[in-house]
Design a protein around this motif. Sequence first.
Motif, mmCIF file in Angstrom:
data_model
loop_
_atom_site.group_PDB
_atom_site.id
_atom_site.type_symbol
_atom_site.label_atom_id
_atom_site.label_comp_id
_atom_site.label_asym_id
_atom_site.label_seq_id
_atom_site.Cartn_x
_atom_site.Cartn_y
_atom_site.Cartn_z
ATOM 1 N N SER A 179 -1.818 12.194 -74.769
ATOM 2 C CA SER A 179 -2.733 11.928 -75.878
ATOM 3 C C SER A 179 -2.087 10.962 -76.873
ATOM 4 N N VAL A 180 -2.906 10.163 -77.509
ATOM 5 C CA VAL A 180 -2.411 9.209 -78.494
ATOM 6 C C VAL A 180 -2.150 9.948 -79.797
ATOM 7 N N PRO A 181 -0.928 9.851 -80.373
ATOM 8 C CA PRO A 181 -0.646 10.504 -81.659
ATOM 9 C C PRO A 181 -1.615 10.040 -82.740
ATOM 10 N N PHE A 182 -1.820 10.912 -83.728
ATOM 11 C CA PHE A 182 -2.823 10.672 -84.766
ATOM 12 C C PHE A 182 -2.565 9.368 -85.518
ATOM 13 N N ARG A 183 -1.323 9.116 -85.924
ATOM 14 C CA ARG A 183 -1.024 7.888 -86.658
ATOM 15 C C ARG A 183 -1.208 6.663 -85.771
ATOM 16 N N ALA A 184 -0.774 6.758 -84.522
ATOM 17 C CA ALA A 184 -0.937 5.641 -83.596
ATOM 18 C C ALA A 184 -2.407 5.328 -83.369
ATOM 19 N N MET A 185 -3.232 6.369 -83.314
ATOM 20 C CA MET A 185 -4.665 6.151 -83.149
ATOM 21 C C MET A 185 -5.239 5.377 -84.339
ATOM 22 N N GLN A 186 -4.764 5.716 -85.551
ATOM 23 C CA GLN A 186 -5.257 5.025 -86.737
ATOM 24 C C GLN A 186 -4.842 3.557 -86.739
ATOM 25 N N CYS A 187 -3.611 3.265 -86.299
ATOM 26 C CA CYS A 187 -3.178 1.864 -86.213
ATOM 27 C C CYS A 187 -3.982 1.099 -85.176
ATOM 28 N N SER A 188 -4.281 1.760 -84.054
ATOM 29 C CA SER A 188 -4.976 1.074 -82.964
ATOM 30 C C SER A 188 -6.401 0.667 -83.345
ATOM 31 N N LEU A 189 -6.958 1.269 -84.396
ATOM 32 C CA LEU A 189 -8.305 0.889 -84.822
ATOM 33 C C LEU A 189 -8.361 -0.562 -85.290
ATOM 34 N N TYR A 190 -7.201 -1.141 -85.619
ATOM 35 C CA TYR A 190 -7.159 -2.519 -86.110
ATOM 36 C C TYR A 190 -6.718 -3.505 -85.033
#
Length: 205
Positions: A89-100
């Motif tokens: 699973s993608v870590p929560f912070r990494a998921m937020q960065c990937s939105l950009y």
Amino acid sequence: MGPPRPGHGPPGRLLLLAWLSFNCACISSAQLGRGEWTPWGAWSACSSTCGDGVALRTRRCLRFPGEELCEGEPRRYRVCQLHACPSGSVPFRAMQCSLYNSKPILGKPARYQWVPFYGAPNLCDLNCLAAGHNFYYTFGRVLDGTRCSPDSPELCISGQCLRAGCDGILGSGAQRDACGQCGGRNESCVLVQRVFRAAFPSSGD
């Protein structure tokens, strides 16, 4: 009819009303205190479905004009007891960065892939490193419930790293006392004293 008595004519009546108004205002302002909180609302759903997460509940401050604000916070956060996320699973912070990912930044034509960056001063900012480059960009704050760093027990709430007390409330500072009670005062312990007597065999004559 005789002449009006001093102090009861129009000038005297005005002075009397002014004096009463002034004293009433002083009394009412002296009696005013702080507002009162409404009861806490229900806890919200957890911010995540696995791994780290927080729930929120709120309350309102009810006060009359002139009263001071209620003492305390209108929001309270607690840690959700969640199962571990599936492997991969993608870590929560990494998921937020990937939105950009692949989105224009500052009007530049270049497109980047973003991964978390932990070397910036504020760990609760969404600091993302451009993959394959030597710069990072801050995309505001991370979402509430984001872990401050991979190995940290603290979570980000409103831009601050907070640790949960033994009551599960973030920032409460509650600790277990010597008796094991959360927030206790070492008053619930029961002191048990036992006297052990060793039985020695009697010696024969």
